[in-house]
Design a protein around this motif. Structure first.
Motif, short mmCIF file in Angstrom:
data_model
loop_
_atom_site.label_atom_id
_atom_site.label_comp_id
_atom_site.label_asym_id
_atom_site.label_seq_id
_atom_site.Cartn_x
_atom_site.Cartn_y
_atom_site.Cartn_z
N GLY A 226 60.49 4.21 21.50
CA GLY A 226 61.54 3.74 22.39
C GLY A 226 62.36 2.67 21.71
O GLY A 226 62.47 2.61 20.48
N LEU B 297 62.68 14.56 26.97
CA LEU B 297 63.43 13.34 27.27
C LEU B 297 64.19 12.90 26.03
O LEU B 297 63.66 12.94 24.92
CB LEU B 297 62.47 12.24 27.71
N MET C 92 53.66 12.83 29.53
CA MET C 92 54.73 11.92 29.14
C MET C 92 54.81 10.80 30.17
O MET C 92 54.90 11.06 31.37
CB MET C 92 56.07 12.67 29.06
N HIS C 93 54.80 9.56 29.69
CA HIS C 93 54.74 8.40 30.58
C HIS C 93 55.80 7.38 30.14
O HIS C 93 55.96 7.12 28.95
CB HIS C 93 53.35 7.79 30.55
N GLN C 94 56.50 6.80 31.11
CA GLN C 94 57.63 5.92 30.84
C GLN C 94 57.37 4.49 31.33
O GLN C 94 56.77 4.30 32.40
CB GLN C 94 58.89 6.46 31.53
N GLN D 69 59.71 0.79 31.52
CA GLN D 69 61.08 0.34 31.29
C GLN D 69 61.41 -0.93 32.06
O GLN D 69 60.82 -1.23 33.09
CB GLN D 69 62.07 1.43 31.71
N PRO E 192 62.05 12.63 32.65
CA PRO E 192 62.22 13.76 31.74
C PRO E 192 62.71 15.01 32.47
O PRO E 192 62.43 15.20 33.66
CB PRO E 192 60.80 13.97 31.17
N VAL F 27 58.32 5.09 25.82
CA VAL F 27 57.74 6.37 26.23
C VAL F 27 56.42 6.55 25.49
O VAL F 27 56.33 6.27 24.28
CB VAL F 27 58.69 7.55 25.91
N GLU G 111 63.10 0.46 26.81
CA GLU G 111 62.74 1.81 27.20
C GLU G 111 61.60 2.25 26.30
O GLU G 111 61.76 2.34 25.09
CB GLU G 111 63.93 2.77 27.04
#
Length: 247
Positions: A118, A197, A34-36, A38, A211, A46, A44
């Protein structure tokens, strides 16, 4: 193998992924999937990954590396649709770079699937499934969730519970974790820890929270696992037996 789930509801978005990678029974490791991305108060995004680990890591590395450049990147694109286009283009770039004729002859599979979702200010929450070929589909109110990786064991519970209009995010989280428990019980290539998340619609955070990680001793997950198993056994015991063979 892996298992990732992303759900788009009227209330917002839910993402979950396991962390196990498997290159044979004697080569099991853990990697975050899982990669964010922002910008506080503005977007936002993901990304969840499944498939060839070298491919998924290269794609995520390029997406992060290009955040500092002048060209298109995930912090500049105007819509989530454009983010899916960019992700698909990057997937094709990596696979075409690594997949030479020798690899094709030896049947090396460089394929990978991605979920990207997102919200960017000015549009509602969106969710896309990007395929190894770089094309993609978008979640709809009729089909509000996507799975990648080992999906078949967790799919029945999601199909029975999730409804775009009426399911709140906390129930979606509970349903998703039950689907993970069912998958983990039936397939050793999926395993804890689980990253999960939640993004509520139109509630941009100053900084998107990392997360929540569910480890093996997580009391809520253990209670959910035990309660689900006991409930299934009780429902099964209450069902009538077949009437044919005693007749």
């Amino acid at each position: 193998m892996t298992y990732c789930v992303a759900i788009r509801l009227r209330a917002g978005l839910l993402f979950a992924s396991d962390t196990r990678t498997n290159a044979g029974i004697d080569h099991i490791a853990s990697f975050r999937k899982m990669h964010q991305f922002q910008i506080p108060h503005q977007r936002e995004i993901v990304v969840l990954t499944a498939g060839n680990l070298a491919t998924t890591q290269s794609v995520i590395s390029l997406l992060n590396q290009r955040l500092q450049g002048e060209g298109d990147h995930l912090l500049k694109v105007p819509t989530l649709y454009d983010a899916a286009v960019l992700l698909g283009r990057t997937v094709r770039e990596v696979i075409e770079r690594d997949q030479d004729s020798n690899d094709r002859r030896h049947s090396v599979d460089f394929g990978a699937n991605f979920l990207i979702g997102g919200q960017i200010k000015g549009e509602g929450p969106r969710l896309f499934h990007v395929y190894p070929q770089g094309n993609f589909i978008e979640a709809t109110e009729d089909t509000p969730y996507f799975q990648i990786g080992e999906s078949k064991y967790g799919k029945p519970i999601i199909d029975r519970v999730i409804n775009y209009e009426t399911t709140p995010l906390d129930e979606a989280a509970k349903c998703t974790l039950v689907s993970f428990d069912s998958t983990i019980r039936s397939n050793l290539s999926v395993g804890l820890p689980i990253d999960i998340l939640m993004l509520r619609a139109n509630q941009f955070e100053q900084a998107m929270k990392p997360p929540h990680r569910i480890e093996r001793d997580d009391p809520y997950f253990l209670a959910l696992r035990n309660g689900w198993s006991a409930g299934l056994r009780k429902v099964f015991d209450d069902l009538p037996n077949e009437p044919w063979f005693d007749a």
